[in-house]
Write a protein that holds these residues in place. Sequence first.
Motif, PDB file in Angstrom:
ATOM      1  N   LYS A 190       0.823  -1.205   0.000  1.00  0.00           N
ATOM      2  CA  LYS A 190       0.000   0.000   0.000  1.00  0.00           C
ATOM      3  C   LYS A 190       0.859   1.257   0.000  1.00  0.00           C
ATOM      4  O   LYS A 190       0.559   2.240  -0.685  1.00  0.00           O
ATOM      5  CB  LYS A 190      -0.936  -0.011   1.205  1.00  0.00           C
ATOM      6  CG  LYS A 190      -2.041  -1.051   1.107  1.00  0.00           C
ATOM      7  CD  LYS A 190      -2.938  -1.013   2.322  1.00  0.00           C
ATOM      8  CE  LYS A 190      -4.071  -2.026   2.203  1.00  0.00           C
ATOM      9  NZ  LYS A 190      -4.959  -2.012   3.399  1.00  0.00           N
ATOM     10  N   LYS A 191       1.941   1.235   0.763  1.00  0.00           N
ATOM     11  CA  LYS A 191       2.832   2.399   0.792  1.00  0.00           C
ATOM     12  C   LYS A 191       3.483   2.623  -0.575  1.00  0.00           C
ATOM     13  O   LYS A 191       3.630   3.764  -1.028  1.00  0.00           O
ATOM     14  CB  LYS A 191       3.886   2.216   1.877  1.00  0.00           C
ATOM     15  CG  LYS A 191       3.358   2.362   3.297  1.00  0.00           C
ATOM     16  CD  LYS A 191       4.459   2.174   4.322  1.00  0.00           C
ATOM     17  CE  LYS A 191       3.923   2.363   5.739  1.00  0.00           C
ATOM     18  NZ  LYS A 191       4.979   2.150   6.761  1.00  0.00           N
ATOM     19  N   LEU A 192       3.867   1.527  -1.213  1.00  0.00           N
ATOM     20  CA  LEU A 192       4.463   1.660  -2.537  1.00  0.00           C
ATOM     21  C   LEU A 192       3.461   2.245  -3.523  1.00  0.00           C
ATOM     22  O   LEU A 192       3.777   3.191  -4.260  1.00  0.00           O
ATOM     23  CB  LEU A 192       4.953   0.303  -3.044  1.00  0.00           C
ATOM     24  CG  LEU A 192       5.484   0.293  -4.485  1.00  0.00           C
ATOM     25  CD1 LEU A 192       6.753   1.126  -4.599  1.00  0.00           C
ATOM     26  CD2 LEU A 192       5.722  -1.118  -4.979  1.00  0.00           C
ATOM     27  N   LEU A 193       2.256   1.709  -3.552  1.00  0.00           N
ATOM     28  CA  LEU A 193       1.242   2.214  -4.470  1.00  0.00           C
ATOM     29  C   LEU A 193       0.905   3.669  -4.171  1.00  0.00           C
ATOM     30  O   LEU A 193       0.689   4.466  -5.090  1.00  0.00           O
ATOM     31  CB  LEU A 193      -0.009   1.340  -4.392  1.00  0.00           C
ATOM     32  CG  LEU A 193       0.133  -0.058  -5.003  1.00  0.00           C
ATOM     33  CD1 LEU A 193      -1.073  -0.915  -4.670  1.00  0.00           C
ATOM     34  CD2 LEU A 193       0.324   0.030  -6.507  1.00  0.00           C
ATOM     35  N   HIS A 194       0.856   4.014  -2.903  1.00  0.00           N
ATOM     36  CA  HIS A 194       0.611   5.407  -2.540  1.00  0.00           C
ATOM     37  C   HIS A 194       1.735   6.305  -3.059  1.00  0.00           C
ATOM     38  O   HIS A 194       1.490   7.413  -3.544  1.00  0.00           O
ATOM     39  CB  HIS A 194       0.487   5.562  -1.026  1.00  0.00           C
ATOM     40  CG  HIS A 194       0.306   6.987  -0.578  1.00  0.00           C
ATOM     41  ND1 HIS A 194      -0.869   7.679  -0.759  1.00  0.00           N
ATOM     42  CD2 HIS A 194       1.170   7.856   0.007  1.00  0.00           C
ATOM     43  CE1 HIS A 194      -0.724   8.911  -0.290  1.00  0.00           C
ATOM     44  NE2 HIS A 194       0.497   9.043   0.173  1.00  0.00           N
ATOM     45  N   SER A 195       2.965   5.827  -2.975  1.00  0.00           N
ATOM     46  CA  SER A 195       4.104   6.631  -3.429  1.00  0.00           C
ATOM     47  C   SER A 195       4.053   6.876  -4.929  1.00  0.00           C
ATOM     48  O   SER A 195       4.587   7.868  -5.425  1.00  0.00           O
ATOM     49  CB  SER A 195       5.427   5.946  -3.064  1.00  0.00           C
ATOM     50  OG  SER A 195       5.710   4.859  -3.938  1.00  0.00           O
TER      51      SER A 195
END
Length: 365
Positions: free
Chosen positions: A191-196
């Motif tokens: 999720k953090k990667l996709l948010h980034s």
Amino acid sequence: MSTLRKLKAYIVGGVGADHGSELKAADVPVSDADCRGCANPCDEGHDEYPSRFDVDMETEMLGSMKPYATQVVISTGKSDWEREVTDASGTLAAYIDSARGEFKPPKDKGGKDANGKGGKDAAANGKGGKDAASNGAGGLPGVYKSTESSKVTILNGSHKTVCDDATRETVLVFPQYKVVTSVERSEEGAKKLLHSLKADARESDALKTYVLPYSSVIMLCSHKRRDNRCAIAAPKLEQTFTAALEHEGWEVHTQIEDPSLSGPPLEEFTGSDERLRAEVEKRLKDVAEQKRVLIIRNSHMGGHKFAGNVIINSPQGACVWYGRVTPHEVDAIVKETILGGKVLPPLLRGGLNLSRPGHASLHDW
């Protein structure tokens, strides 16, 4: 290949078809050079594919790849994977595939999203669906802009993580030409990667993002469990690309260098958003001049019947997809595409950001 099959292939747009004039009309920088620089049979000692290596030479290749906005390539240290990398439980590919639904465009009442896709999103490996950009630039299939899609496609790569913690992956991101380190192999990490990928880099909590420290990144499909031809082609192409690039004075890597050696992550930049964009552009221009290339092997990206499959990524944001590549075509790809910034129409499956009005090369800014 018989004369009759060659004639049929030319008529339907397979081997021998040259879309050079159409590509030029779409403002794609095109090379008129021969794809194969050696005689047939080869007189220069290029490695040959075995006789059982049977490739589709009749089907139209241009337009055989689907548009996408972002392609992530996850560190695994392997050159072969489960048949569907997103089905492998406990892997970052599976976590990203699961979390991706939260980042899709909302669907309308007809069940289609903002890009006209219906049903289950199979963007990870180019499966199914139809993107609004499917006709490409000027109606030419295969010539897409990354801004015309919202797809995030997922591949595994042969590069190893640069993190000391083996549970945190190193992810290459194209066409943004970035590398994200410290991506936790978990649902939260996905999720953090996709948010980034959606937000300003400095909002990427716990992640570290850098410009890829290479002038070019070459991706070779090696996914044996999808198709053995890819596993046969990839090592031969890697060896030939390495020799050709070193002959041109380039430094060749098959494992990514720790990007922190080139400077601090983008998350630590303290200027305005405008200054951050200028800093990213400056770093991209710097790496474009370095004559350093990263060659990796990757999981299935579609079109294995066109093996060998190659993607050439550049700091300028171009992603060139080639098919039917043998060691005999590598010299031309190096000279014309990697060094010259021009596509070879007979090998082209398509690509991102290839249309460059007013520019003679994909390397122009």
